[in-house]
Design a protein around this motif. Structure first.
Motif, short mmCIF file in Angstrom:
data_model
loop_
_atom_site.label_atom_id
_atom_site.label_comp_id
_atom_site.label_asym_id
_atom_site.label_seq_id
_atom_site.Cartn_x
_atom_site.Cartn_y
_atom_site.Cartn_z
N UNK A 49 0.86 -1.20 0.00
CA UNK A 49 0.00 0.00 0.00
C UNK A 49 0.89 1.24 0.00
N UNK A 50 0.87 1.97 -1.09
CA UNK A 50 1.76 3.13 -1.26
C UNK A 50 1.52 4.22 -0.23
N UNK A 51 0.28 4.36 0.20
CA UNK A 51 -0.04 5.41 1.17
C UNK A 51 -0.40 4.82 2.54
N UNK A 52 0.18 3.67 2.86
CA UNK A 52 -0.05 3.07 4.18
C UNK A 52 0.32 4.08 5.25
N UNK A 53 -0.47 4.14 6.30
CA UNK A 53 -0.21 5.08 7.40
C UNK A 53 0.85 4.49 8.32
N UNK A 54 1.98 5.18 8.40
CA UNK A 54 3.07 4.73 9.25
C UNK A 54 3.03 5.54 10.54
N UNK A 55 3.05 4.83 11.66
CA UNK A 55 2.90 5.47 12.97
C UNK A 55 4.15 5.25 13.82
N UNK A 56 4.21 5.97 14.92
CA UNK A 56 5.35 5.86 15.84
C UNK A 56 5.54 4.42 16.27
N UNK A 57 6.79 3.98 16.33
CA UNK A 57 7.11 2.63 16.76
C UNK A 57 7.33 1.66 15.61
N UNK A 58 6.95 2.06 14.40
CA UNK A 58 7.12 1.17 13.26
C UNK A 58 8.50 1.34 12.65
N UNK A 59 8.96 0.29 11.97
CA UNK A 59 10.25 0.30 11.29
C UNK A 59 10.01 0.02 9.81
N UNK A 60 10.50 0.92 8.96
CA UNK A 60 10.39 0.79 7.51
C UNK A 60 11.77 0.46 6.97
N UNK A 61 11.87 -0.57 6.15
CA UNK A 61 13.17 -0.98 5.62
C UNK A 61 13.17 -0.96 4.10
N UNK A 62 14.30 -0.49 3.56
CA UNK A 62 14.55 -0.49 2.12
C UNK A 62 15.98 -0.95 1.95
N UNK A 63 16.15 -2.16 1.42
CA UNK A 63 17.49 -2.73 1.32
C UNK A 63 18.10 -2.87 2.70
N UNK A 64 19.30 -2.32 2.88
CA UNK A 64 19.97 -2.43 4.19
C UNK A 64 19.80 -1.17 5.03
N UNK A 65 18.78 -0.36 4.71
CA UNK A 65 18.50 0.86 5.47
C UNK A 65 17.18 0.69 6.21
N UNK A 66 17.20 1.01 7.50
CA UNK A 66 15.99 0.96 8.31
C UNK A 66 15.65 2.37 8.78
N UNK A 67 14.38 2.73 8.67
CA UNK A 67 13.89 4.01 9.19
C UNK A 67 13.05 3.69 10.42
N UNK A 68 13.50 4.18 11.58
CA UNK A 68 12.78 3.98 12.84
C UNK A 68 11.94 5.23 13.08
N UNK A 69 10.62 5.04 13.19
CA UNK A 69 9.69 6.16 13.30
C UNK A 69 9.40 6.40 14.78
N UNK A 70 9.55 7.67 15.19
CA UNK A 70 9.35 8.06 16.59
C UNK A 70 8.25 9.10 16.69
#
Length: 75
Positions: A49-70
């Motif tokens: 889902x391209x517009x999935x709602x990302x909330x605090x506490x979730x981790x988004x990964x692309x390849x070897x990069x992780x985005x930690x959402x606060x």
């Protein structure tokens, strides 16, 4: 693995916008293309889902990069 910490401004951010705002792509359209390709994972699972709602506490990964959402820091 590279880690990026992303602070929310509000309750959530759309996945394609998070990819743009965290510097993983140049535009929201490029973010949508990355999601459509199956390259993006949210909390370990492929997210389509391209517009999935990302909330605090979730981790988004692309390849070897992780985005930690606060959550937004209190003002």
């Amino acid at each position: 693995m590279q880690q990026i910490d992303f602070e929310l401004e509000g309750e959530h951010v759309e996945l394609n916008q998070l990819l743009k705002l965290s510097g993983l792509c140049d535009s929201g359209g490029a973010g949508k293309a990355l999601v459509a390709s199956g390259a993006v994972r949210v909390d370990g699972a492929v997210e389509s889902r391209k517009t999935a709602k990302i909330r605090a506490g979730q981790v988004v990964a692309l390849g070897d990069i992780e985005v930690h959402v606060h959550a937004e820091a209190p003002s």
